[in-house]
Motif scaffolding. Structure first.
Motif, PDB file in Angstrom:
ATOM      1  N   ILE A 168       0.886  -1.118   0.054  1.00 12.94           N
ATOM      2  CA  ILE A 168      -0.018  -0.028   0.005  1.00 12.94           C
ATOM      3  C   ILE A 168       0.763   1.097  -0.068  1.00 12.94           C
ATOM      4  CG2 ILE A 168      -1.540   1.333   1.297  1.00 12.94           C
ATOM      5  CD1 ILE A 168      -2.549  -1.355   2.604  1.00 12.94           C
ATOM      6  N   ALA A 169       0.723   2.128  -0.965  1.00 10.79           N
ATOM      7  CA  ALA A 169       1.448   3.379  -0.885  1.00 10.79           C
ATOM      8  C   ALA A 169       0.755   4.537  -1.216  1.00 10.79           C
ATOM      9  CB  ALA A 169       2.458   3.421  -2.495  1.00 10.79           C
ATOM     10  N   CYS A 170       1.041   5.574  -0.030  1.00 14.15           N
ATOM     11  CA  CYS A 170       0.439   6.766  -0.180  1.00 14.15           C
ATOM     12  C   CYS A 170      -0.941   6.813  -0.145  1.00 14.15           C
ATOM     13  CB  CYS A 170       0.929   7.599  -1.431  1.00 14.15           C
ATOM     14  SG  CYS A 170       1.057   9.471  -1.165  1.00 14.15           S
ATOM     15  N   THR A 171      -1.687   6.041   0.417  1.00 18.88           N
ATOM     16  CA  THR A 171      -3.160   5.964   0.862  1.00 18.88           C
ATOM     17  C   THR A 171      -3.428   5.220   2.189  1.00 18.88           C
ATOM     18  OG1 THR A 171      -5.212   5.361  -0.469  1.00 18.88           O
ATOM     19  CG2 THR A 171      -3.506   3.916  -0.647  1.00 18.88           C
ATOM     20  N   ASN A 172      -4.828   5.437   2.381  1.00 15.90           N
ATOM     21  CA  ASN A 172      -5.187   5.133   3.689  1.00 15.90           C
ATOM     22  C   ASN A 172      -6.486   4.216   3.652  1.00 15.90           C
ATOM     23  OD1 ASN A 172      -5.305   4.751   6.338  1.00 15.90           O
ATOM     24  ND2 ASN A 172      -6.069   6.828   6.829  1.00 15.90           N
ATOM     25  N   PRO A 173      -6.482   2.926   3.169  1.00 16.91           N
ATOM     26  CA  PRO A 173      -7.699   2.278   3.154  1.00 16.91           C
ATOM     27  C   PRO A 173      -8.426   1.906   4.410  1.00 16.91           C
ATOM     28  CG  PRO A 173      -5.706   1.051   2.607  1.00 16.91           C
ATOM     29  CD  PRO A 173      -5.113   2.262   2.636  1.00 16.91           C
ATOM     30  N   ALA A 174      -7.653   2.027   5.459  1.00 21.75           N
ATOM     31  CA  ALA A 174      -8.325   1.894   6.675  1.00 21.75           C
ATOM     32  C   ALA A 174      -9.134   2.950   7.254  1.00 21.75           C
ATOM     33  CB  ALA A 174      -7.296   1.525   7.834  1.00 21.75           C
ATOM     34  N   GLN A 175      -9.273   4.174   6.261  1.00 23.15           N
ATOM     35  CA  GLN A 175     -10.077   5.193   6.271  1.00 23.15           C
ATOM     36  C   GLN A 175     -11.027   5.315   5.396  1.00 23.15           C
ATOM     37  OE1 GLN A 175     -10.277   8.427   5.005  1.00 23.15           O
ATOM     38  NE2 GLN A 175     -11.717   9.331   6.293  1.00 23.15           N
ATOM     39  N   MET A 196     -11.813   3.126   2.477  1.00 22.60           N
ATOM     40  CA  MET A 196     -12.880   2.373   1.943  1.00 22.60           C
ATOM     41  C   MET A 196     -14.009   2.290   2.551  1.00 22.60           C
ATOM     42  SD  MET A 196     -11.018   0.679  -0.807  1.00 22.60           S
ATOM     43  CE  MET A 196     -11.519  -0.998  -0.600  1.00 22.60           C
ATOM     44  N   PRO A 197     -14.954   1.826   1.709  1.00 20.55           N
ATOM     45  CA  PRO A 197     -16.210   1.380   2.439  1.00 20.55           C
ATOM     46  C   PRO A 197     -16.395   0.245   3.166  1.00 20.55           C
ATOM     47  CG  PRO A 197     -16.576   0.711   0.143  1.00 20.55           C
ATOM     48  CD  PRO A 197     -15.218   1.428   0.481  1.00 20.55           C
ATOM     49  N   ASP A 198     -17.225   0.080   4.265  1.00 15.76           N
ATOM     50  CA  ASP A 198     -17.349  -1.171   4.842  1.00 15.76           C
ATOM     51  C   ASP A 198     -16.100  -1.189   5.864  1.00 15.76           C
ATOM     52  OD1 ASP A 198     -18.501  -3.355   6.305  1.00 15.76           O
ATOM     53  OD2 ASP A 198     -18.269  -4.586   4.492  1.00 15.76           O
ATOM     54  N   GLN A 199     -15.641  -0.389   6.604  1.00 10.91           N
ATOM     55  CA  GLN A 199     -14.357  -0.199   7.669  1.00 10.91           C
ATOM     56  C   GLN A 199     -14.448  -1.553   8.301  1.00 10.91           C
ATOM     57  OE1 GLN A 199     -11.559   2.013   7.703  1.00 10.91           O
ATOM     58  NE2 GLN A 199     -12.254   1.841   5.581  1.00 10.91           N
ATOM     59  N   HIS A 200     -15.192  -1.894   8.911  1.00 15.63           N
ATOM     60  CA  HIS A 200     -15.015  -3.227   9.877  1.00 15.63           C
ATOM     61  C   HIS A 200     -14.547  -4.309   9.298  1.00 15.63           C
ATOM     62  CE1 HIS A 200     -15.747  -5.992  12.917  1.00 15.63           C
ATOM     63  NE2 HIS A 200     -16.260  -6.676  12.147  1.00 15.63           N
ATOM     64  N   SER A 201     -14.956  -4.397   7.802  1.00 15.24           N
ATOM     65  CA  SER A 201     -14.477  -5.806   7.058  1.00 15.24           C
ATOM     66  C   SER A 201     -12.893  -5.317   6.554  1.00 15.24           C
ATOM     67  CB  SER A 201     -15.257  -5.760   5.752  1.00 15.24           C
ATOM     68  OG  SER A 201     -14.552  -6.884   4.852  1.00 15.24           O
ATOM     69  N   ILE A 202     -12.769  -4.052   6.103  1.00 14.29           N
ATOM     70  CA  ILE A 202     -11.381  -3.596   5.911  1.00 14.29           C
ATOM     71  C   ILE A 202     -10.517  -3.812   6.918  1.00 14.29           C
ATOM     72  CG2 ILE A 202     -10.045  -1.823   4.792  1.00 14.29           C
ATOM     73  CD1 ILE A 202     -11.800  -2.914   2.799  1.00 14.29           C
ATOM     74  N   HIS A 203     -10.553  -3.492   8.182  1.00 15.54           N
ATOM     75  CA  HIS A 203      -9.891  -3.489   9.364  1.00 15.54           C
ATOM     76  C   HIS A 203      -9.490  -4.952   9.761  1.00 15.54           C
ATOM     77  CE1 HIS A 203      -9.230   0.593  11.063  1.00 15.54           C
ATOM     78  NE2 HIS A 203     -10.135   0.863  10.061  1.00 15.54           N
ATOM     79  N   GLU A 204     -10.452  -5.785   9.569  1.00 13.69           N
ATOM     80  CA  GLU A 204     -10.423  -7.289   9.873  1.00 13.69           C
ATOM     81  C   GLU A 204      -9.431  -7.888   8.513  1.00 13.69           C
ATOM     82  OE1 GLU A 204     -13.900  -9.264   9.686  1.00 13.69           O
ATOM     83  OE2 GLU A 204     -14.135  -8.974  12.162  1.00 13.69           O
ATOM     84  N   LEU A 239     -14.234   3.572  14.116  1.00 10.30           N
ATOM     85  CA  LEU A 239     -13.747   3.452  12.560  1.00 10.30           C
ATOM     86  C   LEU A 239     -14.413   4.799  11.475  1.00 10.30           C
ATOM     87  CD1 LEU A 239     -14.154  -0.233  12.045  1.00 10.30           C
ATOM     88  CD2 LEU A 239     -12.379   1.104  13.063  1.00 10.30           C
ATOM     89  N   GLY A 240     -15.215   5.648  12.064  1.00 11.11           N
ATOM     90  CA  GLY A 240     -15.324   6.607  11.219  1.00 11.11           C
ATOM     91  C   GLY A 240     -16.655   6.568  10.217  1.00 11.11           C
ATOM     92  N   VAL A 241     -16.843   7.318   9.310  1.00 15.43           N
ATOM     93  CA  VAL A 241     -17.992   7.642   8.709  1.00 15.43           C
ATOM     94  C   VAL A 241     -18.361   6.357   7.409  1.00 15.43           C
ATOM     95  CG1 VAL A 241     -17.010   8.737   6.652  1.00 15.43           C
ATOM     96  CG2 VAL A 241     -19.361   8.968   6.826  1.00 15.43           C
ATOM     97  N   ASN A 242     -17.013   5.641   7.260  1.00 16.28           N
ATOM     98  CA  ASN A 242     -17.046   4.537   6.319  1.00 16.28           C
ATOM     99  C   ASN A 242     -17.250   3.066   7.063  1.00 16.28           C
ATOM    100  OD1 ASN A 242     -16.832   5.577   3.558  1.00 16.28           O
ATOM    101  ND2 ASN A 242     -14.533   6.162   4.084  1.00 16.28           N
ATOM    102  N   ARG A 243     -17.453   3.358   8.261  1.00 19.52           N
ATOM    103  CA  ARG A 243     -18.232   2.262   9.033  1.00 19.52           C
ATOM    104  C   ARG A 243     -19.531   1.833   8.467  1.00 19.52           C
ATOM    105  NH1 ARG A 243     -19.511  -2.038  10.833  1.00 19.52           N
ATOM    106  NH2 ARG A 243     -19.273  -2.908  12.721  1.00 19.52           N
ATOM    107  N   LEU A 244     -20.241   2.857   8.340  1.00 19.74           N
ATOM    108  CA  LEU A 244     -21.583   2.907   7.485  1.00 19.74           C
ATOM    109  C   LEU A 244     -21.740   2.537   6.053  1.00 19.74           C
ATOM    110  CD1 LEU A 244     -22.740   6.057   9.499  1.00 19.74           C
ATOM    111  CD2 LEU A 244     -22.744   3.664  10.284  1.00 19.74           C
ATOM    112  N   THR A 245     -20.932   2.938   5.184  1.00 25.87           N
ATOM    113  CA  THR A 245     -20.995   3.022   3.864  1.00 25.87           C
ATOM    114  C   THR A 245     -20.948   1.587   3.206  1.00 25.87           C
ATOM    115  OG1 THR A 245     -18.755   3.564   3.560  1.00 25.87           O
ATOM    116  CG2 THR A 245     -20.512   5.257   3.292  1.00 25.87           C
ATOM    117  N   LEU A 246     -21.364   1.479   2.055  1.00 22.85           N
ATOM    118  CA  LEU A 246     -21.503  -0.095   1.565  1.00 22.85           C
ATOM    119  C   LEU A 246     -20.522  -0.201   0.399  1.00 22.85           C
ATOM    120  CD1 LEU A 246     -24.638  -0.456  -0.782  1.00 22.85           C
ATOM    121  CD2 LEU A 246     -24.260   1.874   0.382  1.00 22.85           C
TER     122      LEU A 246
END
Length: 898
Positions: free
Chosen positions: A399-406, A408-416, A674-681
């Protein structure tokens, strides 16, 4: 000795030129470059504070390696870091194949960085698993341009904003997201009041204040609107039939499609009046030059590609393309999303606007790179990529110069997913991002002002990004890191062969890359770093035989399609994935604030950028709040099908009933949960694979958390942030922000059902510096209430309120004023909750550039000042101008006294 280096801003896709003032080691200030054609010296509140975002405590300074999951990372050297990475990648490829590794990169990289990553993934590793965070913002615009016009090429220039007769802004709060361009539009409108401006947006944003017509369509109904406009254009005869017949295909099928989109049906589906629709069509149909501008409100949708094509249909039908003041013009979200598209940095692309799925294109690039072949297996787009990591198919992720753990949508899944990936490399300038937590290998990258290369802005203009100072610590340029890793990997997977990555500098990378564009629609073959330095930023195409760039495309009516003709796309309206229903009766929209950018990895280090909006808030219509018995500032639980989030709510007159809004900037670092993208799909457009980040079904309910906490502490802000943030994991709600200008301070708000244990509170007080020294303290154990204020040299430097926080705004104002009077001491030592005196003055900064508060503006209005008077006396609105719409609203609510 102080000197000035001309460079380019690193925020949005406007691509403003900046002048960096420095001494070769430190950056002191930044100003707009008056000679840069993108901004002519203007900067927004974010760009003008770039020099304040260099807090080294937030930076990644040295390589750090974790030798096993669950272990802490330890500092290491570059050789051991990259050797380890090369071995892990080589072993993974040998055992599981090239598609078992993947690269997720960023629109904030420079073009040379992008090219290095593409060559690494496709030519060396042999995978198309390379995608960019541009997938989240621009990929539907890419598909729209390619399907309708034949190439991913915005045909317009910024000067078309001044030349347009009718300008349509769709799905963009341009006043916040692209303020420098919005200033150009404001000035053009002031010079030519007859210019018509139409804004299509479910919210009434600051952008709407300039509009002759605002269409507050229901979220997601853009295709219906565009087809409805075309229906009226056909009915009224406002079609350029000569252009349609000479230069387009597919018009008859489109006419059959839009026949059903009559005004009554369109008005009902879009939630607007028939007369509004007809007025909009009349403005477009009778205009001499029709220009459209759009951004995330169109793109971030499961029907984003259809929306783009339906909008472009209006230009083709009216012939408003390829001429001054006309054309479809997408506004780019990131500084070099365009450069990424040019170099092939989406999983389905190759350099030079080629397709990874096209065998001839693969053959051309493979021959140029001197490799036998490129991979023919389709690459994974962003959502697919993280699903593959989660499923175990991708075992090593860079991962370069970006922050998918903030982001990307559906953050719970991304963090896992990130937590379970066997090997995660994060190449990043800021060690404080949410994604860095999951890095097994953290590689420190150079940042703005520290690196060299090029970027391409929204109008296809290539600018030179110049280095002013060296990168701190052991941070290195992204292209250098990538090529160094690639050379080590080459020795393991193709030993004995000449290196594909023998580049001495960024200019060498650009010179190799540009020849891959020769003869293509974006031909850059005539450009070089040296030529840009000599001629200034240039628009492509710029072939080798040219002396200047190309301001406008398709002036001859010829398009880069197989037939040379543009294509009408006839697609019916598809509703957003999640509709309002009993369990989720509200539609959540997400978007940008004026003074913050993306996930705040950079703007979150500048305290003054929190002055306008200090914390994450959910905005709702007043009627929706009334039905739920909600008051401004109350904590609410926002629930979607993917999770929930706790944050304060506020009334927002810009929203229609049934709609809610939350800024995109807050992730888990600044807002627990996990911020707003905890909610997005994660549902995506079937063609562009762009997720529907701006439309999610939610429910909102009041939350009672009786025990509250508030703290403010100045000094070593980032270090305190890092030590304090983990101590609030057990709280139901916790929010973090910065405040102040000359004395930055960390602000914490938190709440839970009952008081935490004494040990935890003691740890927090220790980190705040409230456990010893000149601290005035009051405790009421029966009420579980505590007050702490540290006073040094007669002023507050740290404070906390526990149990209840009624006095927080009063104390914050005392801190801001630099006073600690006897009234404060009396209040501190008494069992009083509410502050003495009357109402507390607002701390909101209305004009960030000139440090003018809302209170000062209101006081000026009371004294009889109009807008020009406020500008003269206070200076507000005289720099970037982003505060002007808000000042105008205050003048309307509180007219100046004659």
């Amino acid at each position: 000795m102080r000197q000035t280096t001309a460079s380019t801003c690193c925020y949005c896709g406007v691509g403003c030129g900046v002048l960096i003032e420095h001494d070769g080691a430190h950056i002191f200030d930044v100003a707009g470059d008056p000679n840069h054609p993108a901004n002519f010296g203007k900067l927004c509140s974010k760009g003008s504070t770039l020099h304040l975002t260099g807090d080294l405590d937030a930076r990644a300074l040295y390589p750090e390696l974790r030798l096993g999951k669950g272990l802490a990372r330890a500092r290491t050297g570059w050789d051991s870091a990259l050797d380890h990475a090369a071995k892990v990648f080589a072993d993974t490829i040998a055992e599981h194949g090239p598609d078992s590794v993947a690269f997720y990169i960023s629109g904030q990289l420079l073009t040379e960085d992008y090219y290095a990553f593409n060559k690494l993934a496709r030519a060396l590793v042999g995978t198309n698993n390379i995608d960019s965070n541009s997938r989240l913002c621009m990929s539907s615009a890419v598909v729209g341009y390619k399907r309708s016009l034949g190439a991913d090429a915005p045909p317009c220039s910024y000067e078309d904003i001044e030349l347009s007769d009718c300008l349509l802004i769709v799905g963009s709060n341009m006043a916040y997201a692209h303020p420098v361009l919005f200033r150009r539009l404001e000035e053009a409108k002031a010079k030519r009041p007859e210019m018509k401006v139409i804004v299509v947006d479910p919210r009434r944003t600051d952008t709407c204040d300039l509009a002759d017509l605002h269409l507050p369509i229901l979220p997601g109904t853009d295709v219906v609107l565009f087809h409805g406009i075309l229906h009226i254009l056909l009915w009224e005869g406002w079609i350029d039939r000569d252009f349609v017949e000479a230069h387009t295909d597919g018009f008859d099928e489109l006419k059959r499609t839009v026949r059903d989109y009559n005004p009554a049906m369109v008005a009902e589906l879009c939630g607007i009046g028939i007369e509004q629709l007809q007025r909009c069509a009349r403005m477009i149909g009778t205009a001499q030059g029709f220009l459209s501008l759009w951004c995330m409100g169109v793109n971030q949708s499961t029907a984003g590609s259809a929306k783009n094509s339906a909008l472009i249909n209006l230009h083709l039908a009216t012939g408003h393309i390829g001429k001054p003041g006309a054309g479809p013009f997408s506004l780019t979200g990131q500084p070099n999303a365009m450069g990424g598209r040019e170099t092939g940095s989406l999983s389905n692309l190759l350099p030079g606007h080629r397709e990874a799925g096209n065998a001839a294109h693969r053959g051309e690039v493979a021959a140029y790179w001197g490799v036998p072949a490129l991979p023919d297996t389709p690459g994974l787009s962003a959502i697919e990529l993280f699903e593959a990591v989660r499923g175990g198919k991708v075992k090593a992720l860079w991962i370069a110069c970006t922050n998918p753990a903030q982001s990307m949508p559906d953050q719970h899944s991304i963090h896992e997913t990130l937590a379970t990936c066997p090997f995660v490399v994060v190449q990043e300038a800021f060690a404080t991002t949410e994604t860095c937590r999951y890095a097994d290998l953290l590689l420190p990258a150079a940042s703005w002002g520290e690196k060299e290369g090029t970027v391409t802005n929204s109008e296809r203009r290539v600018s030179h990004v110049r280095r002013a100072i060296p990168a701190p610590g052991e941070a290195r340029a992204d292209w250098s890191i990538t090529c160094d890793f690639a050379r080590r990997l080459e020795k393991l997977i193709r030993p004995g062969q000449p290196s594909l990555f023998a580049f001495e500098d960024a200019a060498a990378l650009f010179d190799e890359y540009k020849l891959l564009t020769q003869g293509r629609d974006l031909d850059l073959s005539g450009l070089s770093h040296a030529l840009i330095d000599r001629l200034g930023p240039q628009q492509w195409p710029f072939p080798a035989d040219r002396e200047q760039g190309t301001p406008r495309l398709y002036v001859d009516g010829k398009f880069p399609t197989e037939t040379g003709r543009a294509r009408f796309l006839a697609e019916h309206y598809q509703a957003p994935k999640e509709q309002r229903e009993a369990r989720f009766p509200l539609t959540l929209n997400t978007g940008r604030l004026r003074d913050h950018w993306h996930g705040m990895s950079r703007t979150g280090t500048a305290a003054r950028l929190f002055g306008h909006v200090e914390e994450a808030l959910l905005s709702m219509n007043a009627d929706d709040m009334r039905r739920r018995r909600l008051l401004d500032g109350q904590l609410v639980r926002v629930r979607s099908r993917r999770g929930e989030l706790l944050l304060p709510v506020q009334k927002d007159d810009s929203l229609a009933p049934g709609q809610a809004f939350m800024p995109m900037h807050w992730g888990n670092r600044f807002l627990k949960g996990l911020g707003v993208n905890r909610l997005t799909l994660p549902s995506v457009d079937p063609l562009s694979k762009q997720p529907e980040l701006k439309h999610a079904g939610i429910d909102v309910e009041k939350v009672e958390l009786p025990w509250q906490f508030f703290a403010l502490v100045e000094g070593a802000v980032q270090k305190r942030f890092e030590s304090l943030r983990p101590l609030f994991e057990g709280f139901a709600y916790a929010s973090f922000s910065l405040t102040g200008r000359d004395r930055p301070a960390l602000v914490i708000r938190a709440a839970c059902n009952e008081a935490p244990d004494a040990t935890q509170l003691a740890q927090i007080e220790q980190c705040l510096g409230l456990d010893e020294g000149p601290v005035v303290a009051y405790d009421d154990p029966r009420r579980a209430v505590g007050k702490r204020v540290r006073i040094e040299e007669g002023r507050i430097v740290a404070l906390s309120l526990s149990g209840e926080t009624a006095a927080r705004d009063w104390l914050k104002q005392l801190w801001h004023d630099g006073t600690a009077d006897q009234a404060l001491r009396r209040w501190l030592l008494a069992p009083l909750s509410t502050p003495p005196g009357g109402a507390v003055r607002t701390g909101k900064t209305l004009c960030n550039c000139m440090n003018v508060s809302q209170e000062a503006v209101c006081a000026g209005i009371e004294r009889g000042l109009d807008l020009n008077g406020l500008k003269r006396e206070l200076g507000c609105g005289t720099s970037c101008g982003s505060c002007v719409p808000e000042i105008k609203r205050l003048l309307t609510k509180q007219p100046a006294v004659a």
